[in-house]
Design an enzyme around this catalytic site. Structure first.
Site, mmCIF file in Angstrom:
data_model
loop_
_atom_site.group_PDB
_atom_site.id
_atom_site.type_symbol
_atom_site.label_atom_id
_atom_site.label_comp_id
_atom_site.label_asym_id
_atom_site.label_seq_id
_atom_site.Cartn_x
_atom_site.Cartn_y
_atom_site.Cartn_z
ATOM 1 N N LEU A 21 25.750 65.953 2.476
ATOM 2 C CA LEU A 21 25.194 66.040 1.128
ATOM 3 C C LEU A 21 23.722 65.620 1.088
ATOM 4 O O LEU A 21 23.371 64.542 1.564
ATOM 5 C CB LEU A 21 26.009 65.120 0.208
ATOM 6 C CG LEU A 21 25.872 65.401 -1.283
ATOM 7 C CD1 LEU A 21 26.458 66.757 -1.622
ATOM 8 C CD2 LEU A 21 26.568 64.306 -2.071
ATOM 9 N N ASP A 22 22.893 66.465 0.506
ATOM 10 C CA ASP A 22 21.467 66.162 0.289
ATOM 11 C C ASP A 22 20.700 65.960 1.594
ATOM 12 O O ASP A 22 19.601 65.389 1.587
ATOM 13 C CB ASP A 22 21.291 64.906 -0.601
ATOM 14 C CG ASP A 22 21.957 65.067 -1.958
ATOM 15 O OD1 ASP A 22 22.072 66.199 -2.405
ATOM 16 O OD2 ASP A 22 22.345 64.045 -2.548
#
Lengths: 289, 289, 289, 289
Positions: free
Chosen positions: D232-233
């Site tokens: 994520l990210d």
């Protein structure tokens, strides 16, 4: 901004020749009537020896009534030779948007309005073309079309002015409105007409600024929001911004990049005006951000 | 930038009318002689149907000699009607800095030079005042003072030109040099004189731009680096940048904020020129960043 | 800023729990003693119900003396539970600059100081290396070298602290000083040590931020000026800025671009601190620009 | 960009280990088949010794047919160990937009699409809520709602994947879609899912970045467009930008300012992807702007 109900907020905008005791006098009169200062911003311009102040205050626990407070402020103002405006939070401003063919600024303002970014009513969209009619419909805002044939432009402008009056218009937003407004119009809405010009003024005053920016080979293009005056593109500047460009950008690219700029710059200027953050003096603005 | 020894690098800058096969022809001639293309950037301007290319290549393993390669390039150039420049990495450019009283750009360039940011020699600092003499001394660079009394300005300018010739000057940097140069001077160093103007051109052409920006009430101030031409402040723009200002900024503040801008904008333009990244056409630049 | 002699200027910085009458009480006490408010900026943070104000005033025509005014301010402060600082314009702050090997921020500060941008005295430059000694000499500022061998770091830090005391230091500027300061040091100069970190905090806390920015492939690099606290890179942020980068930028390029950022960001923070524009609360700053 | 009909344009994106003759080989094969190179951009990363090139060419006067050209390119690619993609201008990409409750990025993309800024088809809008349904209707784009109850999230994600397949989706745009996608989903659309994160990554990875930016007291907030990966990210960053904020900005203000950033940053990333300007390597992007 503090969590005070909008209806309890008031804003006092003051300008006058600079002298001793101004800040104290205003603070005193407000405090003395039970108004609570929430936010105060002040500026003294040494070059013109002028004083500017914006005071936002809470009137929920006013010990007197509004009328009494207003008279007290008027008295202080007279004593110091102040120009001032007193605005109440419960009175939403009424902003009419003028547009011609390019509708990106219009749509942007309507989206912001819908998102609650702009605390105003929008009683009308006015245009010299019919292009924006469906957008107006989508946002459920009355649309007024004024065809601008050469032979009846003057008559139409008078009808526009009459409409603005009937709608109790506080602010006119020229969201890429491509007609020059007559002096009578501008004088009636002094410091209440915001225009977006698609250049970094004073560069590229007048028509086709993107074409001229392209010709000149600039490395940044800009946009400028300003109050309209009878001298085209010469009014007090409220906000400006720029975006980088390069030799790879053709005129179409400048137009596309510029659209994003114009939207943001106009929206900022409109927000500040609606929020009573702008004071005009000479041909300049003080913006209490 | 790859880790090739500077002495093995060469740069070819090309411009010509756009037509088929240009990229292939240049790639082919270089490859055919054993030159290895390290970096190539290219641009076709559809509005003027013009082609621009910058090719940086490694000549360490050239299969022929430089003379042969140069003749081959000349041949291709003639075939396609190309204007071109071929520059070798081992030839450091020689940049002479002109300055008047404000020395912030001068000092900034000297510090960058000392830090290894600018790959050039600086054989001289030239000024119409003596203010910068001690700075020149500190950085061990010869300082030449040319007093500009009205009655002998012309003679002094000729002496300056002679000096530039003797120093084999490749680039003249006008680092806040406040004298207008005569056409003879400018013609002799076409596209080799970089000036920094302290405004966002074409806004505030001419003198005292910060004063005029203050008068106009702009919300951004700018700086512009451009090649000097015989029309003042009208030459091809190389780089521009801006910084935000507000009603709180008096002229002194604009001057202070502007100093930081001027330094950075001029330094970028000088770096790009020294790095052979700029092509001029019409009154514009292509900058292969 | 108005044209008042620095020696006639005073600044009052106030913070306290928000409540009614604060602005009026302060305006009243100043006015009552003949002090003229030149500039006043104020902020109420609704999330923590805290009040902040900076008042700059002219004491040339004080009707009482400073001692009386000071006692009156102290009384108001006690009544409202205010933390406050009162600073006089005639007392130049004394800033000591710490530096290690990279000297660009140091030189930049010294140049700004020489140009009159920073209204402070610089009684010393302190370093754990000898590299900056010649620069100090050039600017005629005493240079103190403290070698930081592992076995006597503690002793040296105590000697540094002693020196700061002797020099009556108001502000410590860590201009790319690469040693971690002990808590004793930081506690003694709470909110009076400004550090420049070469990243956009809280991204890339700790060492080698440019290397890590390169690894992560960011499209902007940043710099952050903050007050030093005992938690590394976690202190209250004063100022930040960024510059664009691309895949073409190697670590060397990031370092070079970053240098320009670091200089400007640190200089802004230092100026604001010297100008008494910063209030710290929690782990944040209010900067009255 | 030149005035070539879109249907005559082709783009070749190449990456491989850096070695001699790459540029020449590609130029030669294109020239040899009558393709005219319009725009070529190239990058060699010295730290990883990797080569990247984007060539845009006109195939209107191809001397052979596409199949022959494709085979010739494939042959060169094999010889040099190149990874490559060949894309034709007449094949409009098909982009599906995912959205949750915040619709500003969605509306912005739809307006740009309508204005002709994005050369793609948008066959569907997908959401885990019904909020955007009326917007989809307004723009005449099919809307698909997938309720994400905990007990059938997995099943719904499979149905989403199936839909994307049926729609022949080239690009998935996560326009503030607040659900984490499963690895199976992400693997199926490697380097073809663009997400907008409302912070300047790697600062404030994860949830509620504006709240955390507020807590930390940063002076700039940012937005980041990146390709989604299973971490994520953490995916390759395509574009980032920032806007200034101050102590006056409460979380609501950061959210409002951030909206303008998110829109512009996501739109740039999407445009570049649709225009075949992005190459991914390691966890970074090369963007040939």
């Amino acid at each position: 901004m503090p969590s005070v109900a909008a209806s309890d907020l008031a804003t006092l905008l003051v300008s006058c020749s600079d002298r001793r005791g101004l800040v104290a006098a205003l603070a005193q009169v407000l405090f003395g009537h039970g108004a609570n200062i929430i936010d105060s911003d002040q500026h003294s311009d040494p070059s013109v020896k002028h004083f500017f102040q914006r005071i936002r205050f809470d009137i929920a626990e006013l010990m007197t009534d509004r009328g009494t407070l207003e008279r007290a402020i008027a008295e202080v103002a007279e004593r110091f030779g102040m120009r001032y405006r007193l605005l109440y939070g419960h009175q939403k401003k009424r902003a009419v948007i003028f547009v011609s063919r390019y509708d990106h600024c219009l749509v942007d303002l309507l989206l912001r309005h819908r998102a609650g970014e702009l605390g105003c009513d929008i009683p009308a969209i006015v245009s010299n073309h019919r292009d924006a009619e469906s957008t107006a419909l989508q946002f459920s805002i009355p649309f007024y079309h004024f065809a601008m044939d050469a032979n009846r432009a003057e008559e139409q402008q008078e009808r526009q002015l009459k409409l603005l009056g009937e709608l109790k218009t506080d602010l006119v937003i020229l969201a890429r409105y491509m007609r020059v407004l007559p002096s009578s119009f501008i004088d009636g809405y002094k410091e209440r007409i915001i225009n977006i010009h698609h250049s970094f003024l004073p560069a590229f005053v007048g028509q086709k600024p993107y074409h001229r920016a392209y010709e000149r080979g600039v490395k940044l293009i800009g946009a400028t929001a300003h109050y309209a005056t009878s001298e085209l593109d010469e009014g007090p500047i409220i906000e400006q911004d720029v975006v980088r460009c390069s030799h790879r950008d053709q005129i179409d690219d400048l137009v596309r990049k510029g659209r994003d700029l114009e939207k943001v710059v106009l929206a900022r200027a409109v927000r500040w005006h609606l929020d009573d953050r702008i004071l005009v003096y000479g041909n300049k603005t003080v913006v209490f951000e």
